[in-house]
Design an enzyme around this catalytic site. Structure first.
Site, PDB file in Angstrom:
ATOM      1  N   TYR A  93      25.577 -56.996  13.232  1.00 46.62           N
ATOM      2  CA  TYR A  93      24.287 -56.581  12.669  1.00 46.62           C
ATOM      3  C   TYR A  93      23.144 -57.399  13.253  1.00 46.62           C
ATOM      4  O   TYR A  93      22.114 -56.854  13.666  1.00 46.62           O
ATOM      5  CB  TYR A  93      24.342 -56.735  11.154  1.00 46.62           C
ATOM      6  CG  TYR A  93      23.058 -56.466  10.426  1.00 46.62           C
ATOM      7  CD1 TYR A  93      22.671 -55.170  10.117  1.00 46.62           C
ATOM      8  CD2 TYR A  93      22.231 -57.517  10.015  1.00 46.62           C
ATOM      9  CE1 TYR A  93      21.497 -54.918   9.420  1.00 46.62           C
ATOM     10  CE2 TYR A  93      21.071 -57.278   9.322  1.00 46.62           C
ATOM     11  CZ  TYR A  93      20.691 -55.976   9.027  1.00 46.62           C
ATOM     12  OH  TYR A  93      19.526 -55.737   8.346  1.00 46.62           O
ATOM     13  N   SER A 106      14.880 -57.375  11.234  1.00 50.15           N
ATOM     14  CA  SER A 106      15.468 -58.276  10.243  1.00 50.15           C
ATOM     15  C   SER A 106      15.167 -59.710  10.622  1.00 50.15           C
ATOM     16  O   SER A 106      14.964 -60.032  11.797  1.00 50.15           O
ATOM     17  CB  SER A 106      16.997 -58.080  10.182  1.00 50.15           C
ATOM     18  OG  SER A 106      17.613 -59.087   9.396  1.00 50.15           O
TER      19      SER A 106
END
Length: 294
Positions: A200, A187
């Site tokens: 996350y 990400s």
């Protein structure tokens, strides 16, 4: 048929604000407004993965569905691992089968190491082997205050995003021949962590580091390991883990002023799995709508 005409990337797909919406975790693609484009009507294959066998976690919807569609149309048979989104999974499986390829569906929680081993064994038994492993499934929750992150949620995030990647890769490697490929979905948060996604973002940094280590460790087996780092992408994770107001403006902050669609990431996963990526290992491919990873 693919549209090869020049298109303005700022307006090629829907631009926020979107209708305010919220779903329960993990969310359903069919309930999103607008419904994400996973390449159902646009991806055209060219045989780049003919005869290969791929395992894709989180392959029921979003990026995973786009990868499954692309891989099938490039000639690969697919095993899709997913949590419990049965309707989305069946829809994706039908798209794979419509491309003339085999599709095996395996529901269950990849936090559990034994389930990860089962996924790999099912691929070996029902597909005849594994050439590509795409560790794509992820869990996230968004909070504005650190006190809102529970220990259980923090643990779930790491077990889903990091532990499962390790469990699956460890189980798959003995079955993967030279020339195989492991692709992890990292990400933009690995390089530019979002303060509201503390757990996350931390897992994605760990995943990017894990990718680099595995690439070196598995090179002696002829197995390449890379990751794709998406920016904001319109998937069920968004309305199911963000409040309705934030979801309605999702993607507006990047230079292209909109979220990416899952279909826009498929080519990166195809390239990394194919012979076109034969000298790429330990790399991060950024698909971020114009945000540089520096």
């Amino acid at each position: 048929m693919a549209d090869n005409s020049l298109q303005d990337p700022r307006t090629k797909y829907p631009v926020p604000p979107f209708p305010k919406q919220q779903q329960d975790v993990p969310g359903e693609q069919s309930q999103m407004q607008p419904v994400p484009d996973c390449g159902e009507s646009s991806y055209a294959g060219a045989g780049k993965l003919a005869g290969r066998k791929a395992v894709i976690t989180g392959g029921d919807s979003g990026i995973g569905r786009a990868v499954a569609i692309a891989y099938a149309r490039e000639g690969a048979d697919i095993l899709i691992s997913y949590l419990d989104e049965h309707e989305d999974a069946q829809s994706t499986a039908q798209l794979v089968r419509d491309a003339g390829r085999k599709c095996v569906l395996v529901p269950g929680d990849i936090q559990d190491q034994e389930h990860c081993k089962e996924i790999i064994q099912r691929a070996v038994d029902e597909l005849g082997g594994i050439d590509i492993l795409v560790n794509n499934a992820a869990f996230q929750m968004s909070h504005k205050d650190l006190s809102e992150f529970s220990a259980h949620e923090f643990d779930r995030t790491f077990r889903t995003n990091v532990y499962a990647t390790f469990f699956l890769t460890q189980a798959a490697v003995p079955h993967m021949p030279p020339g195989s490929s492991v692709i992890n979905t990292a990400s933009i948060n690995a390089d530019k962590p979002n303060a509201t996604l503390v757990a996350y973002a931390a897992t994605k940094g760990a995943l990017q580091n894990l990718t680099g280590g595995l690439a070196q460790l598995l090179a002696e087996k002829g197995i390449r390991v890379n990751c794709v780092a998406p920016g904001p992408v319109w998937t069920p994770l968004i309305p199911s883990t963000m409040d309705a107001e934030k979801a309605s403006q999702f993607g507006a902050q990047v230079p292209l002023k909109r979220p990416g669609q899952p279909a826009e990431l498929a080519a990166a996963y195809v390239m990394l799995a194919s012979e076109g990526g034969s000298y790429i290992s330990g790399a991060t491919i950024a698909v971020t709508g114009g945000v540089p990873l520096i």
